[in-house]
Design an enzyme around this catalytic site. Sequence first.
Site, PDB file in Angstrom:
ATOM      1  N   ASN A 145       0.872  -1.175   0.000  1.00 50.57           N
ATOM      2  CA  ASN A 145       0.000   0.000   0.000  1.00 50.57           C
ATOM      3  C   ASN A 145       0.910   1.226   0.000  1.00 50.57           C
ATOM      4  O   ASN A 145       1.512   1.544   1.016  1.00 50.57           O
ATOM      5  CB  ASN A 145      -0.896  -0.036   1.255  1.00 50.57           C
ATOM      6  CG  ASN A 145      -1.689   1.247   1.440  1.00 50.57           C
ATOM      7  OD1 ASN A 145      -1.799   2.064   0.523  1.00 50.57           O
ATOM      8  ND2 ASN A 145      -2.245   1.420   2.627  1.00 50.57           N
ATOM      9  N   TRP A 146       0.989   1.858  -1.159  1.00 55.62           N
ATOM     10  CA  TRP A 146       1.904   3.001  -1.282  1.00 55.62           C
ATOM     11  C   TRP A 146       1.397   4.241  -0.551  1.00 55.62           C
ATOM     12  O   TRP A 146       2.153   5.192  -0.365  1.00 55.62           O
ATOM     13  CB  TRP A 146       2.088   3.352  -2.760  1.00 55.62           C
ATOM     14  CG  TRP A 146       3.103   2.530  -3.466  1.00 55.62           C
ATOM     15  CD1 TRP A 146       3.820   1.480  -2.961  1.00 55.62           C
ATOM     16  CD2 TRP A 146       3.515   2.698  -4.830  1.00 55.62           C
ATOM     17  NE1 TRP A 146       4.659   0.986  -3.938  1.00 55.62           N
ATOM     18  CE2 TRP A 146       4.489   1.707  -5.087  1.00 55.62           C
ATOM     19  CE3 TRP A 146       3.166   3.572  -5.862  1.00 55.62           C
ATOM     20  CZ2 TRP A 146       5.112   1.584  -6.318  1.00 55.62           C
ATOM     21  CZ3 TRP A 146       3.783   3.452  -7.093  1.00 55.62           C
ATOM     22  CH2 TRP A 146       4.740   2.464  -7.323  1.00 55.62           C
TER      23      TRP A 146
ATOM     24  N   HIS B 231      -9.494   1.524   5.054  1.00 53.26           N
ATOM     25  CA  HIS B 231      -8.180   1.643   5.710  1.00 53.26           C
ATOM     26  C   HIS B 231      -8.305   2.615   6.878  1.00 53.26           C
ATOM     27  O   HIS B 231      -9.058   3.590   6.815  1.00 53.26           O
ATOM     28  CB  HIS B 231      -7.131   2.139   4.703  1.00 53.26           C
ATOM     29  CG  HIS B 231      -5.745   2.074   5.247  1.00 53.26           C
ATOM     30  ND1 HIS B 231      -5.234   3.048   6.078  1.00 53.26           N
ATOM     31  CD2 HIS B 231      -4.775   1.126   5.125  1.00 53.26           C
ATOM     32  CE1 HIS B 231      -4.009   2.707   6.435  1.00 53.26           C
ATOM     33  NE2 HIS B 231      -3.702   1.547   5.870  1.00 53.26           N
TER      34      HIS B 231
ATOM     35  N   GLU C 108      -5.253  -4.688  10.940  1.00 60.97           N
ATOM     36  CA  GLU C 108      -4.207  -3.688  11.068  1.00 60.97           C
ATOM     37  C   GLU C 108      -4.397  -2.888  12.355  1.00 60.97           C
ATOM     38  O   GLU C 108      -5.150  -1.908  12.368  1.00 60.97           O
ATOM     39  CB  GLU C 108      -4.239  -2.732   9.872  1.00 60.97           C
ATOM     40  CG  GLU C 108      -4.017  -3.409   8.534  1.00 60.97           C
ATOM     41  CD  GLU C 108      -3.423  -2.446   7.514  1.00 60.97           C
ATOM     42  OE1 GLU C 108      -2.364  -2.779   6.973  1.00 60.97           O
ATOM     43  OE2 GLU C 108      -4.002  -1.373   7.278  1.00 60.97           O
TER      44      GLU C 108
ATOM     45  N   GLY D  19       2.873   2.192  10.624  1.00 62.37           N
ATOM     46  CA  GLY D  19       3.850   3.253  10.416  1.00 62.37           C
ATOM     47  C   GLY D  19       4.645   3.608  11.669  1.00 62.37           C
ATOM     48  O   GLY D  19       5.310   4.638  11.723  1.00 62.37           O
TER      49      GLY D  19
ATOM     50  N   SER E 149       3.681  -2.304  10.129  1.00 60.98           N
ATOM     51  CA  SER E 149       5.139  -2.398  10.248  1.00 60.98           C
ATOM     52  C   SER E 149       5.691  -3.765   9.836  1.00 60.98           C
ATOM     53  O   SER E 149       6.662  -4.258  10.427  1.00 60.98           O
ATOM     54  CB  SER E 149       5.593  -2.030  11.669  1.00 60.98           C
ATOM     55  OG  SER E 149       5.213  -0.692  11.961  1.00 60.98           O
TER      56      SER E 149
ATOM     57  N   GLY F 299       2.818  -1.258   4.197  1.00 59.57           N
ATOM     58  CA  GLY F 299       2.875   0.158   3.849  1.00 59.57           C
ATOM     59  C   GLY F 299       4.298   0.592   3.551  1.00 59.57           C
ATOM     60  O   GLY F 299       4.815   0.372   2.454  1.00 59.57           O
ATOM     61  N   GLY F 300       4.959   1.187   4.552  1.00 57.78           N
ATOM     62  CA  GLY F 300       6.296   1.765   4.381  1.00 57.78           C
ATOM     63  C   GLY F 300       7.289   0.883   3.632  1.00 57.78           C
ATOM     64  O   GLY F 300       7.950   1.352   2.696  1.00 57.78           O
TER      65      GLY F 300
HETATM   66  P1  PGA Z   1       2.974   0.195   7.543  1.00 52.97           P
HETATM   67  O1  PGA Z   1       1.496   0.449   6.974  1.00 52.97           O
HETATM   68  O2  PGA Z   1       3.466  -1.105   6.946  1.00 52.97           O
HETATM   69  O3  PGA Z   1       3.781   1.377   7.091  1.00 52.97           O
HETATM   70  O4  PGA Z   1       2.867   0.105   9.028  1.00 52.97           O
HETATM   71  C1  PGA Z   1       0.567  -0.594   6.827  1.00 52.97           C
HETATM   72  C2  PGA Z   1      -0.739  -0.079   6.273  1.00 52.97           C
HETATM   73  O5  PGA Z   1      -1.164   1.021   6.667  1.00 52.97           O
HETATM   74  O6  PGA Z   1      -1.380  -0.732   5.434  1.00 52.97           O
END
Ligand code: PGA
Length: 273
Positions: free
Chosen positions: A9-10, A99, A171, A177, A217, A238-239
């Site tokens: 997920n960018w 989300h 999540e 994040g 994360s 995400g990241g």
């Molecule tokens: P993250 O984000 O891997 O940066 O924690 C995950 C997401 O929000 O889908």
Amino acid sequence: MRKPFIAGNWKMHKTINEATDYGELFVQKLKDEQVDFSKVDVALFVPYIHMSALKVIFLLRGIDVGAQNMFYEEKGAFTGEISPTMLSDLGIERVIIGHSERRKYFGETSAACAKKLNAAYTHDIKPVLCVGEDLKDREAGRHKDAVRTMLLESFEGIHAEEAEFAAVAYEPLWAIGTGKTATPEQAEEMTALIRSVLAEKYGSAVADNIIIQYGGSVNEENIAELMAKEDIDGALVGGASLDAAKFAKIVAFDDSVRKDSLKQVSVKNILKK
Ligand code: PGA
């Protein structure tokens, strides 16, 4: 048997040049990592304006391009929104729904998620519904109730065949994040809870087919231990998905631990029959 599903997920990142450079590099990195697409589904959820270019780069490469959100109406006076018709017209086959950042910053409710799940099914766009508790709920020991409520409200009025078409991503907000991943045990406890809530509502034959991802994360170091858990079928990243080499390593997680849990699932299913 549930096929692992690893998705990136960018969020709101990358210019068009950065997106296409990433796309080409990612194809190469997946080849270098010898990813076997018969064993893992791969998708990237990108900003709308990058979808067409990435669809071309990923054509016949086994990587799906998805949207990070959509509205549930077909068309109309909804300034700034994108409809399911527009997505399917572009050949987009996946969408993230609900989300936590949509819920937090844009007031998205679980009732709206239910309408979006229905619209996604109607347009043959596979949804990933996100649910997860915040830190307050976790610290007060209310995390299970919070996720159960969110799940039941988001699936309100959704039929079994629509539910089976969807994936769910657990999540926890405190892990998104933050670099603070849920432990594999915490993640498994909650993904198992999600499956049991879905089983209560739709029966275990349906719930056993639903892909449940963990997100928060996830990186190339923790993916294997998360994927070793029986009810974790994939990850929403995400990241770490912003870096093509890192994300390719996550997709190429060591699935030898996973094989045991897949065996357990199939044995369980056989025993049920
Ligand atoms: P993250 O984000 O891997 O940066 O924690 C995950 C997401 O929000 O889908």
